[in-house]
Design a protein around this motif. Structure first.
Motif, PDB file in Angstrom:
ATOM      1  N   PRO A   8      41.223  38.946  30.489  1.00  0.00           N
ATOM      2  CA  PRO A   8      41.978  40.536  29.401  1.00  0.00           C
ATOM      3  C   PRO A   8      42.902  41.263  30.572  1.00  0.00           C
ATOM      4  O   PRO A   8      42.873  41.445  31.876  1.00  0.00           O
ATOM      5  CB  PRO A   8      40.494  40.682  29.582  1.00  0.00           C
ATOM      6  CG  PRO A   8      39.415  39.474  30.037  1.00  0.00           C
ATOM      7  CD  PRO A   8      40.155  39.322  30.804  1.00  0.00           C
ATOM      8  N   TRP A   9      43.475  41.977  29.809  1.00  0.00           N
ATOM      9  CA  TRP A   9      44.961  42.523  29.556  1.00  0.00           C
ATOM     10  C   TRP A   9      45.416  43.575  28.773  1.00  0.00           C
ATOM     11  O   TRP A   9      45.841  43.066  27.842  1.00  0.00           O
ATOM     12  CB  TRP A   9      45.831  41.421  30.768  1.00  0.00           C
ATOM     13  CG  TRP A   9      47.057  41.783  31.449  1.00  0.00           C
ATOM     14  CD1 TRP A   9      48.005  42.250  31.903  1.00  0.00           C
ATOM     15  CD2 TRP A   9      46.897  42.367  32.916  1.00  0.00           C
ATOM     16  NE1 TRP A   9      49.186  42.524  32.561  1.00  0.00           N
ATOM     17  CE2 TRP A   9      48.071  43.288  33.589  1.00  0.00           C
ATOM     18  CE3 TRP A   9      45.489  42.911  33.615  1.00  0.00           C
ATOM     19  CZ2 TRP A   9      48.263  43.511  35.165  1.00  0.00           C
ATOM     20  CZ3 TRP A   9      45.564  43.261  34.737  1.00  0.00           C
ATOM     21  CH2 TRP A   9      46.882  43.442  35.664  1.00  0.00           C
ATOM     22  N   PRO A  38      41.827  43.936  25.092  1.00  0.00           N
ATOM     23  CA  PRO A  38      41.454  45.719  25.762  1.00  0.00           C
ATOM     24  C   PRO A  38      42.642  46.104  25.591  1.00  0.00           C
ATOM     25  O   PRO A  38      42.406  47.316  26.997  1.00  0.00           O
ATOM     26  CB  PRO A  38      40.833  44.593  27.007  1.00  0.00           C
ATOM     27  CG  PRO A  38      41.805  44.010  27.728  1.00  0.00           C
ATOM     28  CD  PRO A  38      41.992  43.205  26.222  1.00  0.00           C
ATOM     29  N   ARG A  67      33.850  44.103  30.005  1.00  0.00           N
ATOM     30  CA  ARG A  67      34.454  44.428  31.039  1.00  0.00           C
ATOM     31  C   ARG A  67      33.992  43.572  32.506  1.00  0.00           C
ATOM     32  O   ARG A  67      34.357  44.210  33.113  1.00  0.00           O
ATOM     33  CB  ARG A  67      32.988  45.799  31.649  1.00  0.00           C
ATOM     34  CG  ARG A  67      32.903  46.669  32.917  1.00  0.00           C
ATOM     35  CD  ARG A  67      32.243  47.749  33.086  1.00  0.00           C
ATOM     36  NE  ARG A  67      31.199  48.586  31.649  1.00  0.00           N
ATOM     37  CZ  ARG A  67      32.028  49.375  31.118  1.00  0.00           C
ATOM     38  NH1 ARG A  67      33.087  50.104  32.168  1.00  0.00           N
ATOM     39  NH2 ARG A  67      31.583  50.070  30.628  1.00  0.00           N
ATOM     40  N   ARG A  69      34.283  40.496  32.496  1.00  0.00           N
ATOM     41  CA  ARG A  69      35.326  39.721  32.914  1.00  0.00           C
ATOM     42  C   ARG A  69      36.590  40.142  32.986  1.00  0.00           C
ATOM     43  O   ARG A  69      37.152  39.660  34.398  1.00  0.00           O
ATOM     44  CB  ARG A  69      35.744  38.595  31.582  1.00  0.00           C
ATOM     45  CG  ARG A  69      36.495  37.417  31.162  1.00  0.00           C
ATOM     46  CD  ARG A  69      36.497  37.030  32.049  1.00  0.00           C
ATOM     47  NE  ARG A  69      37.932  35.492  31.990  1.00  0.00           N
ATOM     48  CZ  ARG A  69      37.715  34.902  33.067  1.00  0.00           C
ATOM     49  NH1 ARG A  69      36.794  34.446  34.013  1.00  0.00           N
ATOM     50  NH2 ARG A  69      38.287  33.839  33.071  1.00  0.00           N
ATOM     51  N   ILE A  70      36.204  41.428  32.410  1.00  0.00           N
ATOM     52  CA  ILE A  70      37.932  42.606  33.310  1.00  0.00           C
ATOM     53  C   ILE A  70      38.431  42.811  34.763  1.00  0.00           C
ATOM     54  O   ILE A  70      38.781  42.109  35.495  1.00  0.00           O
ATOM     55  CB  ILE A  70      37.924  43.382  32.412  1.00  0.00           C
ATOM     56  CG1 ILE A  70      38.328  43.005  31.217  1.00  0.00           C
ATOM     57  CG2 ILE A  70      38.813  44.694  33.474  1.00  0.00           C
ATOM     58  CD1 ILE A  70      38.206  44.421  30.867  1.00  0.00           C
ATOM     59  N   ASP A  71      36.765  42.814  35.451  1.00  0.00           N
ATOM     60  CA  ASP A  71      36.388  43.060  36.646  1.00  0.00           C
ATOM     61  C   ASP A  71      36.849  42.333  37.746  1.00  0.00           C
ATOM     62  O   ASP A  71      37.122  41.474  39.115  1.00  0.00           O
ATOM     63  CB  ASP A  71      34.875  42.999  36.795  1.00  0.00           C
ATOM     64  CG  ASP A  71      34.866  44.592  36.891  1.00  0.00           C
ATOM     65  OD1 ASP A  71      35.920  45.591  36.717  1.00  0.00           O
ATOM     66  OD2 ASP A  71      33.703  45.252  36.723  1.00  0.00           O
ATOM     67  N   TYR A  74      41.261  40.217  37.195  1.00  0.00           N
ATOM     68  CA  TYR A  74      41.804  41.679  37.458  1.00  0.00           C
ATOM     69  C   TYR A  74      42.524  41.179  39.350  1.00  0.00           C
ATOM     70  O   TYR A  74      43.559  41.374  39.074  1.00  0.00           O
ATOM     71  CB  TYR A  74      41.458  42.809  38.047  1.00  0.00           C
ATOM     72  CG  TYR A  74      41.936  44.434  37.858  1.00  0.00           C
ATOM     73  CD1 TYR A  74      42.797  44.459  37.127  1.00  0.00           C
ATOM     74  CD2 TYR A  74      41.922  44.221  39.946  1.00  0.00           C
ATOM     75  CE1 TYR A  74      43.540  45.844  37.191  1.00  0.00           C
ATOM     76  CE2 TYR A  74      42.998  45.689  39.018  1.00  0.00           C
ATOM     77  CZ  TYR A  74      43.383  46.251  38.979  1.00  0.00           C
ATOM     78  OH  TYR A  74      44.842  47.213  38.697  1.00  0.00           O
ATOM     79  N   ARG A 103      47.595  49.822  33.602  1.00  0.00           N
ATOM     80  CA  ARG A 103      46.144  48.624  32.998  1.00  0.00           C
ATOM     81  C   ARG A 103      44.662  48.729  32.937  1.00  0.00           C
ATOM     82  O   ARG A 103      43.996  48.463  31.310  1.00  0.00           O
ATOM     83  CB  ARG A 103      46.797  46.841  33.446  1.00  0.00           C
ATOM     84  CG  ARG A 103      48.472  46.729  32.879  1.00  0.00           C
ATOM     85  CD  ARG A 103      48.331  46.181  32.023  1.00  0.00           C
ATOM     86  NE  ARG A 103      49.882  45.581  31.641  1.00  0.00           N
ATOM     87  CZ  ARG A 103      50.474  46.445  30.999  1.00  0.00           C
ATOM     88  NH1 ARG A 103      49.682  47.762  30.936  1.00  0.00           N
ATOM     89  NH2 ARG A 103      51.916  46.149  31.409  1.00  0.00           N
ATOM     90  N   MET A 104      44.201  48.874  34.422  1.00  0.00           N
ATOM     91  CA  MET A 104      42.244  49.245  34.281  1.00  0.00           C
ATOM     92  C   MET A 104      43.029  50.589  33.320  1.00  0.00           C
ATOM     93  O   MET A 104      40.700  50.570  32.767  1.00  0.00           O
ATOM     94  CB  MET A 104      42.311  49.724  35.547  1.00  0.00           C
ATOM     95  CG  MET A 104      42.602  48.198  36.236  1.00  0.00           C
ATOM     96  SD  MET A 104      41.452  46.815  35.698  1.00  0.00           S
ATOM     97  CE  MET A 104      39.848  47.918  36.105  1.00  0.00           C
ATOM     98  N   MET A 107      42.324  49.242  29.885  1.00  0.00           N
ATOM     99  CA  MET A 107      41.314  48.725  29.195  1.00  0.00           C
ATOM    100  C   MET A 107      39.817  49.508  29.201  1.00  0.00           C
ATOM    101  O   MET A 107      39.004  49.481  28.262  1.00  0.00           O
ATOM    102  CB  MET A 107      40.708  47.660  29.944  1.00  0.00           C
ATOM    103  CG  MET A 107      41.984  46.772  30.032  1.00  0.00           C
ATOM    104  SD  MET A 107      41.689  44.589  30.800  1.00  0.00           S
ATOM    105  CE  MET A 107      42.939  45.518  33.136  1.00  0.00           C
TER     106      MET A 107
END
Length: 228
Positions: A8-9, A38, A67, A69-71, A74, A103-104, A107
């Motif tokens: 995810p980005w 996201p 969330r 997966r993003i963490d 990253y 980006r964060m 997201m």
């Protein structure tokens, strides 16, 4: 699709405006964001009163799963960005660290909006080359950082089928970028444009103001003859 295969980005509303040269008039019609992931484009556009539907296979998963997966990915993405920093232009972003913050932020806005947007039908779990929308459902369809960028992973046949599907559901289609991950123009671009033109569509490259990946300064615009 497994969530473990997703990276995810998310990009912002302002980035979408620059990537797709979105004018005030463009934003008045119903817009499809295809492969938005996201991105905060939908959340921000909705707050501004625009009508946007985003589709992406990641929307089949819950907020907390996305969330997590993003963490998880990253730090890996940030490491890759530092290693490949010379492939990008930093005039606007400034640094890899600032890119990560941007980006964060995008997201986070997406995650805050996702449950409400999913319930309202603004986030639809779907993917190219088959979309669950009626013909001409949208005035404009946007496809960011999927088609052409991943030319090594998605073959020309799938690119063409995906473009035809986007043209089925929207009056005008814009795709950015038209270069592959290596910064060279996608090897599928010419064949896709030729095929679409043969089917009576207008397919043209247009410059955009967005500058980040080196060589990525154009979008593909496809429309039915007579559409502005």
């Amino acid at each position: 699709m497994k969530l473990s295969s997703v990276v995810p980005w998310g990009r912002s509303f302002a980035e979408y405006q620059a990537m797709f040269s979105l004018s005030a008039d463009d934003l008045q019609g119903r817009i499809l964001g295809c492969g938005d992931g996201p991105a905060s484009f939908n959340a921000e556009a909705t707050r501004l009163g625009h009508e946007v539907v985003s589709c992406d296979p990641i929307y089949q998963f819950g907020t907390e799963a996305i969330r997590s997966r993003i963490d998880a990915v990253y730090p890996e993405i940030m490491t890759q960005m530092r290693e490949r920093a010379d492939q990008y232009l930093w005039d606007v972003m400034g640094s890899v660290e600032r890119l990560g913050e941007t980006r964060m932020q995008s997201m986070s806005l997406f995650l805050e909006d996702f449950d409400a947007g999913l319930g309202a039908g603004r986030y639809v779990p779907a993917s190219l080359p088959s979309l669950p929308f009626a013909d001409a459902s949208f005035a404009l369809a946007l496809c960011s950082h999927y088609l052409f960028l991943y030319s090594e992973h998605v073959d020309c046949t799938t690119h063409l089928a995906s473009m035809r599907e986007l043209c089925r559901v929207a009056q005008v289609v814009r795709v950015f970028p038209v270069v592959a991950l290596n910064g060279a123009v996608s090897p599928h671009l010419a064949a896709v444009m030729t095929a679409l033109r043969a089917e009576g569509l207008s397919a043209e490259l247009q410059p955009v103001a967005y500058r980040f990946q080196r060589g990525a300064d154009q979008m593909l615009v496809v429309r039915a003859q007579g559409c502005r």
